[in-house]
Structure formats: structure tokens, C-alpha cells
Design a protein around this motif. Structure first.
Motif, PDB file in Angstrom:
ATOM      1  N   THR A 250      20.649 -60.235 -10.771  1.00 36.31           N
ATOM      2  CA  THR A 250      21.126 -58.792 -11.899  1.00 36.31           C
ATOM      3  C   THR A 250      22.136 -58.206 -10.782  1.00 36.31           C
ATOM      4  OG1 THR A 250      19.453 -57.581 -10.281  1.00 36.31           O
ATOM      5  CG2 THR A 250      18.697 -58.124 -12.322  1.00 36.31           C
ATOM      6  N   ARG A 251      22.444 -58.249  -9.800  1.00 38.34           N
ATOM      7  CA  ARG A 251      23.367 -57.950  -8.784  1.00 38.34           C
ATOM      8  C   ARG A 251      24.104 -59.512  -7.819  1.00 38.34           C
ATOM      9  NH1 ARG A 251      21.989 -57.388  -3.398  1.00 38.34           N
ATOM     10  NH2 ARG A 251      19.835 -55.959  -2.972  1.00 38.34           N
ATOM     11  N   GLU A 252      25.069 -60.003  -7.355  1.00 36.03           N
ATOM     12  CA  GLU A 252      25.414 -61.119  -6.420  1.00 36.03           C
ATOM     13  C   GLU A 252      25.216 -61.043  -5.578  1.00 36.03           C
ATOM     14  OE1 GLU A 252      27.857 -64.821  -6.811  1.00 36.03           O
ATOM     15  OE2 GLU A 252      27.465 -63.358  -8.355  1.00 36.03           O
ATOM     16  N   ALA A 253      24.716 -62.708  -4.849  1.00 34.40           N
ATOM     17  CA  ALA A 253      23.382 -62.605  -3.762  1.00 34.40           C
ATOM     18  C   ALA A 253      24.362 -63.847  -3.743  1.00 34.40           C
ATOM     19  CB  ALA A 253      22.777 -62.705  -3.805  1.00 34.40           C
ATOM     20  N   ASP A 254      24.216 -64.359  -2.688  1.00 31.10           N
ATOM     21  CA  ASP A 254      23.551 -65.809  -1.575  1.00 31.10           C
ATOM     22  C   ASP A 254      23.025 -66.081  -1.758  1.00 31.10           C
ATOM     23  OD1 ASP A 254      24.141 -68.066  -0.039  1.00 31.10           O
ATOM     24  OD2 ASP A 254      25.962 -67.394   0.989  1.00 31.10           O
ATOM     25  N   VAL A 255      21.752 -66.970  -2.722  1.00 27.67           N
ATOM     26  CA  VAL A 255      20.793 -67.464  -2.795  1.00 27.67           C
ATOM     27  C   VAL A 255      20.243 -68.659  -2.372  1.00 27.67           C
ATOM     28  CG1 VAL A 255      19.222 -67.810  -4.516  1.00 27.67           C
ATOM     29  CG2 VAL A 255      20.970 -66.544  -5.593  1.00 27.67           C
ATOM     30  N   GLN A 256      21.409 -69.187  -2.145  1.00 24.24           N
ATOM     31  CA  GLN A 256      20.632 -70.339  -0.766  1.00 24.24           C
ATOM     32  C   GLN A 256      20.454 -69.626   1.190  1.00 24.24           C
ATOM     33  OE1 GLN A 256      19.914 -73.956  -1.492  1.00 24.24           O
ATOM     34  NE2 GLN A 256      19.777 -73.719   0.281  1.00 24.24           N
ATOM     35  N   ALA A 257      21.841 -69.288   1.148  1.00 23.74           N
ATOM     36  CA  ALA A 257      21.604 -68.083   2.209  1.00 23.74           C
ATOM     37  C   ALA A 257      20.261 -67.087   2.541  1.00 23.74           C
ATOM     38  CB  ALA A 257      22.349 -67.309   2.872  1.00 23.74           C
ATOM     39  N   LEU A 258      20.001 -66.935   1.133  1.00 24.33           N
ATOM     40  CA  LEU A 258      18.712 -65.548   1.225  1.00 24.33           C
ATOM     41  C   LEU A 258      17.019 -66.785   1.166  1.00 24.33           C
ATOM     42  CD1 LEU A 258      18.068 -62.742   0.108  1.00 24.33           C
ATOM     43  CD2 LEU A 258      17.695 -63.633  -1.897  1.00 24.33           C
ATOM     44  N   PHE A 259      16.811 -67.593   1.133  1.00 25.22           N
ATOM     45  CA  PHE A 259      15.918 -68.508   0.376  1.00 25.22           C
ATOM     46  C   PHE A 259      15.849 -68.701   2.305  1.00 25.22           C
ATOM     47  CE2 PHE A 259      15.065 -68.492  -3.821  1.00 25.22           C
ATOM     48  CZ  PHE A 259      14.297 -68.090  -4.315  1.00 25.22           C
ATOM     49  N   GLU A 260      17.237 -69.566   2.755  1.00 32.27           N
ATOM     50  CA  GLU A 260      17.230 -70.078   3.909  1.00 32.27           C
ATOM     51  C   GLU A 260      16.786 -69.176   4.817  1.00 32.27           C
ATOM     52  OE1 GLU A 260      20.848 -71.878   4.637  1.00 32.27           O
ATOM     53  OE2 GLU A 260      21.031 -74.051   3.444  1.00 32.27           O
ATOM     54  N   GLN A 261      17.211 -68.029   4.396  1.00 28.15           N
ATOM     55  CA  GLN A 261      17.075 -66.640   6.001  1.00 28.15           C
ATOM     56  C   GLN A 261      15.043 -66.297   5.756  1.00 28.15           C
ATOM     57  OE1 GLN A 261      19.899 -64.187   5.030  1.00 28.15           O
ATOM     58  NE2 GLN A 261      21.431 -65.689   5.699  1.00 28.15           N
ATOM     59  N   ARG A 262      14.906 -66.057   4.879  1.00 26.75           N
ATOM     60  CA  ARG A 262      13.366 -66.299   4.225  1.00 26.75           C
ATOM     61  C   ARG A 262      12.613 -66.871   5.377  1.00 26.75           C
ATOM     62  NH1 ARG A 262       8.981 -64.883   4.335  1.00 26.75           N
ATOM     63  NH2 ARG A 262       7.172 -64.115   3.197  1.00 26.75           N
ATOM     64  N   TYR A 263      12.376 -68.055   5.295  1.00 24.94           N
ATOM     65  CA  TYR A 263      11.956 -68.976   5.375  1.00 24.94           C
ATOM     66  C   TYR A 263      11.918 -69.881   6.735  1.00 24.94           C
ATOM     67  CZ  TYR A 263       9.432 -68.660   1.107  1.00 24.94           C
ATOM     68  OH  TYR A 263       9.016 -67.764  -0.149  1.00 24.94           O
ATOM     69  N   SER A 264      13.006 -69.410   7.387  1.00 24.84           N
ATOM     70  CA  SER A 264      13.600 -70.131   8.735  1.00 24.84           C
ATOM     71  C   SER A 264      12.781 -70.237   9.630  1.00 24.84           C
ATOM     72  CB  SER A 264      14.257 -69.408   9.100  1.00 24.84           C
ATOM     73  OG  SER A 264      14.302 -68.342   9.480  1.00 24.84           O
ATOM     74  N   GLU A 265      11.368 -68.954   9.839  1.00 24.39           N
ATOM     75  CA  GLU A 265      10.459 -69.132  10.817  1.00 24.39           C
ATOM     76  C   GLU A 265       9.442 -69.691  10.474  1.00 24.39           C
ATOM     77  OE1 GLU A 265      11.709 -68.365  13.718  1.00 24.39           O
ATOM     78  OE2 GLU A 265      13.256 -68.239  13.216  1.00 24.39           O
ATOM     79  N   GLU A 266       8.946 -70.102   8.577  1.00 23.56           N
ATOM     80  CA  GLU A 266       7.909 -70.324   8.172  1.00 23.56           C
ATOM     81  C   GLU A 266       7.822 -72.068   8.591  1.00 23.56           C
ATOM     82  OE1 GLU A 266       5.562 -68.677   7.748  1.00 23.56           O
ATOM     83  OE2 GLU A 266       6.554 -66.795   7.219  1.00 23.56           O
TER      84      GLU A 266
END
Length: 342
Positions: A250-266
Motif C-alpha cells: 500500500t506504500r513503497e518500501a524496500d521490502v528486502q531491507a525490511l525483512f533483513e533488518q527485522r530479523y538481523s538479530e534472530e
């Protein structure tokens, strides 16, 4: 050492718990129950555990469960809610691998699971055991509701998108496939080799009991109601879940970066390079979720691929991950299994 009890040690999640816990450096197995196999040595039923597990099965009434620090329920739905109150009263911590405490709305749970809840007062105390979301609450929990296998794969695949508010929350789609072990270790015609092999089918299209669990988790993450179409399938393999997830940007986003940042510490979520295609073999036997992000033709429809082993990250491995958090241990302790290949 943590003294561990397992109620229901003969099913697939039970023996997977035994496999993982037998190699855990901070665990001592203290009790394993089975009414049917009471008196039998665990290793006689599961030869893979010879020289690793010395216990015999005992009935729940005879097992020294109240002496344990934590008890896992690897039982059918409806069992843990009968026995958990007494264990909690005795100071034992409880991790339920079934669905008895997963859904906060007790009336909704009763509708989907077709039985009256035996201890609705405990549902509000239970912590939903998805570590990537509830880690802080799990640390102090007395009662943990271990997530279902489909809900784990689907929620981990959607979470970064719904948390960031970049997709249409009213029209999420989860097309998910599971191996036959997800149905449990029981004799049913549709699970026979001759029935399941060389076959592929959808089921529960009109409604599946994991649907309210997934919606509950995604709504909590987004802070808004969520609309989800969830269609599970049975595939002719033993282990694994592959969830293909669809959402509209619904709005533009760097989706790959979004996932990488969300799970970077997991430690147990692996975001693959853009355009990858994870397969279930890449997680077989490991407490791991692998995710890939796609945006076909650069349009506004996202396709997220999420794979787990339904018996490990989808059940017993995640339960041990929760135990580690509850007892202040490193989250990865006893769970550093490399996926099996081939």
C-alpha cells in the motif's frame, strides 16, 4: 541442570523433544509419560535413543512431574488444560505444544476445538511462545503456549510487513503445505502410505483451526484487524512446511531491507538473498525458518516464501527455544543442529 518432564512422549513431537533434550547440556530428563507404553523403556520404542535416554515410560499419575522444573505437554488438544493447573500450583513451569492456551478468546477456542475449556482462568496468564515476538514476556512466563506449525511459518513470513504497515491488512493470503507428520502419529486412512504417497490435496478450505491463531498474532503485531485467507495442503513428505504468502503493497518500501533488518538479530530466522527459493529440505531437522522475498514484475503484489520443519521450529525445537529463554540460558543452546541433507 533443569529437571524436565514430558507428558505424551510417544508421538512425533514427543520423540522430537526427546531427541533434542537428550543432547541438551543443561537438561536432565526426569519423567516421560505414556499410558499405553507405561513400563516400557523409551529406547525400546525408539531405538534411535539407545544409550541416550535411560528412562521408562510411566503413567501421568505415577510420574514425578511435580519434582520437575518444567513440564512439556506433547499431547493432543485438551490434555494440558486438565493437568496444567496442579503443576503450576506446585511451582512447575509448563510449555504446552498443543493448542489449549494459544487463543486468548476462550469462546472462540471452544468453537474451533469443539470442547469446553477446563481452566479458562489460565488462558490470560499464558504467554504465546513465538520468541521473535514475545521474548521478553516468555522470560518470566509460568505457562507458555507453544505456537502451531502453520502459524509459525505464516506469522514469521508476514510479521515484518504488518509491523511496518506497508501492506493491505484486509486481504492477506497464505497458501501453505505440510508433510504428513503434521497430522500426528496415529492410524488414519488418509495418512496411510498408499493414500498420501503420489498425492497432493488441499483441506480445511472453509476453515482451519489455525486460522484464528494466525489472525490473533498478526492483529497484535499490526494493532489492527487482519483479514486472512488461509488454505492448508497435505503433501507426500514426512517433514516440512512451505508457506507461500501474498500481500499487496500500500506504500513503497524496500521490502528486502525490511525483512533483513527485522530479523538481523534472530538466530533462527534466515532471510535469504532477494529472489531466492527456499525449500523444505534446507531446514529439515533444524530449528530454523528460512524466508525469501519476491516482488513479481515489480508490481504491488508481494510473494513471501517461508519454510520450516514442522516438528522442530514448528513444534519441539521452538518449545526448547522457549525453555532456554524461560531459564535464562543462551537461546541457541541445544538447538545448533545443521539441517539434514539429503
Amino acid at each position: 541442570m533443569i529437571k524436565v518432564g514430558i507428558v505424551g512422549g510417544t508421538g512425533y513431537t514427543g520423540v522430537e523433544l526427546l531427541r533434542i533434550l537428550a543432547g541438551h547440556p543443561e537438561v536432565r530428563l526426569h519423567a516421560i509419560t505414556s499410558r499405553k507404553e507405561a513400563g516400557m523403556a523409551v529406547a525400546d520404542l525408539f531405538p534411535s535413543l539407545r544409550k541416550r535416554v535411560q528412562l521408562k515410560f510411566s503413567t501421568p499419575e505415577e510420574a514425578p512431574l511435580t519434582e520437575c522444573d518444567v513440564v512439556f505437554f506433547a499431547t493432543p488438544n485438551g490434555v494440558a488444560m486438565q493437568q496444567a493447573p496442579a503443576l503450576l500450583q506446585a511451582g512447575v513451569r509448563v510449555i504446552d505444544l498443543a493448542a489449549d492456551f494459544r487463543i486468548a478468546d476462550v469462546a472462540l477456542w471452544e468453537k474451533w476445538y469443539g470442547m469446553q475449556h477446563a481452566c479458562p482462568e489460565l488462558v490470560a496468564q499464558a504467554v504465546y511462545g513465538l520468541p521473535e515476538v514475545n521474548r521478553d514476556r516468555i522470560r518470566s512466563a509460568r505457562l507458555v503456549a507453544n505456537p502451531g506449525c502453520y502459524p509459525t511459518a505464516v506469522q514469521l513470513g508476514f510479521l515484518p510487513l504488518v509491523e511496518a504497515g506497508v501492506v493491505d491488512l484486509a486481504h492477506l493470503v497464505a497458501d501453505a503445505k505440510s508433510g504428513v507428520s503434521g497430522a500426528g502419529r496415529k492410524a488414519e486412512t488418509h495418512l496411510l502410505f498408499s493414500e498420501a504417497s503420489e498425492n497432493f490435496k488441499a483441506y480445511g478450505v472453509q476453515g482451519h483451526r489455525h486460522h484464528p491463531e494466525i489472525v490473533q498474532g498478526l492483529a497484535a503485531a499490526s494493532g489492527q484487524p487482519v483479514g486472512l485467507t488461509f488454505v492448508p495442503h497435505l503433501t507426500p513428505m514426512v517433514r516440512g512446511i512451505h508457506a507461500t504468502l501474498y500481500a499487496r503493497l500500500t506504500r513503497e518500501a524496500d521490502v528486502q531491507a525490511l525483512f533483513e533488518q527485522r530479523y538481523s538479530e534472530e538466530a533462527f530466522v534466515d532471510v535469504l538473498p532477494a529472489g531466492s527459493h527456499p525449500d523444505t529440505r534446507s531446514v529439515r531437522g533444524a530449528n530454523l525458518c528460512r524466508i525469501a522475498v519476491h516482488r513479481p514484475q515489480g508490481g504491488d503484489t508481494l510473494v513471501i516464501l517461508s519454510v520450516i520443519d514442522n516438528l522442530v521450529k514448528g513444534a519441539s525445537g521452538q518449545a526448547v527455544q522457549n525453555m532456554n529463554i524461560m531459564f535464562g540460558l543462551p537461546e541457541t543452546l541445544g538447538l545448533a543442529h545443521i539441517p539434514l541433507s539429503p
